[in-house]
Design an enzyme around this catalytic site. Structure first.
Site, PDB file in Angstrom:
ATOM      1  N   LYS A  38       0.888  -1.162   0.000  1.00  0.00           N
ATOM      2  CA  LYS A  38       0.000   0.000   0.000  1.00  0.00           C
ATOM      3  C   LYS A  38       0.924   1.208   0.000  1.00  0.00           C
ATOM      4  CE  LYS A  38      -4.099   2.095   0.844  1.00  0.00           C
ATOM      5  NZ  LYS A  38      -5.292   2.002  -0.018  1.00  0.00           N
ATOM      6  N   ASP A  55      -5.880  -0.450   6.517  1.00  0.00           N
ATOM      7  CA  ASP A  55      -5.845  -1.195   5.256  1.00  0.00           C
ATOM      8  C   ASP A  55      -4.498  -1.885   5.073  1.00  0.00           C
ATOM      9  OD1 ASP A  55      -8.401  -0.352   4.736  1.00  0.00           O
ATOM     10  OD2 ASP A  55      -7.838   1.162   3.263  1.00  0.00           O
ATOM     11  N   PRO A 206     -20.959 -10.522  -2.413  1.00  0.00           N
ATOM     12  CA  PRO A 206     -22.217  -9.976  -1.896  1.00  0.00           C
ATOM     13  C   PRO A 206     -21.974  -8.994  -0.758  1.00  0.00           C
ATOM     14  CG  PRO A 206     -21.871 -12.168  -1.028  1.00  0.00           C
ATOM     15  CD  PRO A 206     -20.753 -11.922  -2.000  1.00  0.00           C
TER      16      PRO A 206
END
Length: 239
Positions: A38, A55, A206
């Site tokens: 990242k 994150d 989902p």
């Protein structure tokens, strides 16, 4: 050199890290050694070890290689605002060429698969004349697009795919992430994206109220298009 992909999104908060962690988990289940970077993270928390980003910590936990945090997330910015603004306020300069050197170090590790996660969407500024999209261009990386499945996603996804192509890079695949609940006509929107995006759909995730564990989404991903990906010459490209 590890097979490496740059992961971008149609916007901020569309689940890039969630998808990256799922890809890393799915790859490790196939016996692959994985790593992730990242390069720039805003929205970091002060700890005894320095600034840390949730994150980046998620990526560090999901990958199989043990890398120091500074290699996973070399640029940490405390306020949760646009990186170029946070960097200016912190007196830092964000240079894509410098970030590319850090990424190359991870790409040259023993990993089989490396993911480099962007910040926000494709054209995030790093400074007055540079963008985070300059980084995958320097490294000539194929791109994985995370599509946040919500109203407006078709336009955002197609425009991002066009920008990636115009920057001379290839879209290796995309993931449909239902990051908000109750999207109207979700099946019709999904089929439209599958018909119009010029890359395979790697999976459909989902809506999850608390998407903190990558195990479940990992089973919903098909990594074969990535593992079999071979860079092809862009139309009109000279090498």
């Amino acid at each position: 050199m590890a097979k490496t992909f740059f992961v971008t999104g149609t916007n901020t908060d569309v689940g890039k890290t969630y998808v990256c962690a799922a890809i890393l988990t799915a790859a490790s289940r196939q016996g692959l050694k994985t790593a992730a970077v990242k390069p720039v993270a805003s929205g970091c928390t002060r700890t005894d070890d320095g600034l840390r980003n949730d994150d980046a910590l998620t990526l560090q936990h999901a990958m199989t290689l043990e890398l120091p945090y500074q290699q996973v997330n070399p640029v940490t910015l405390e306020p949760a605002i646009a990186p170029h603004i946070a960097a200016r306020e912190a007196g830092k300069q964000l240079r894509p060429a410098q970030l590319s050197g850090i990424c190359r170090g991870v790409m040259s590790s023993s990993a089989d698969l490396v993911l480099i996660e962007g910040a926000g969407g494709w054209r995030v500024p790093l400074g007055p004349r540079s963008f985070l999209s300059d980084l995958p261009q320097i490294l000539q990386l194929p791109v994985i697009l995370v599509v946040g499945m919500q109203l407006g996603c078709i336009n955002h996804a197609l425009l991002t795919a066009e920008a990636v192509h115009q920057d001379g890079l290839l879209l290796a695949g995309w993931v449909a992430n239902f990051n908000v609940e109750g999207m109207a006509r979700k099946d019709e929107n999904l089929q439209t994206l599958k018909a119009l995006l010029p890359a395979p759909c790697l999976g459909v995730l989902p809506f999850e109220p608390s998407p903190h564990q990558p195990e479940s989404p990992a089973a919903r991903l098909d990594l074969e298009p990535l593992l079999n990906f071979q860079a092809k010459r862009q139309p009109g490209e000279n090498r």
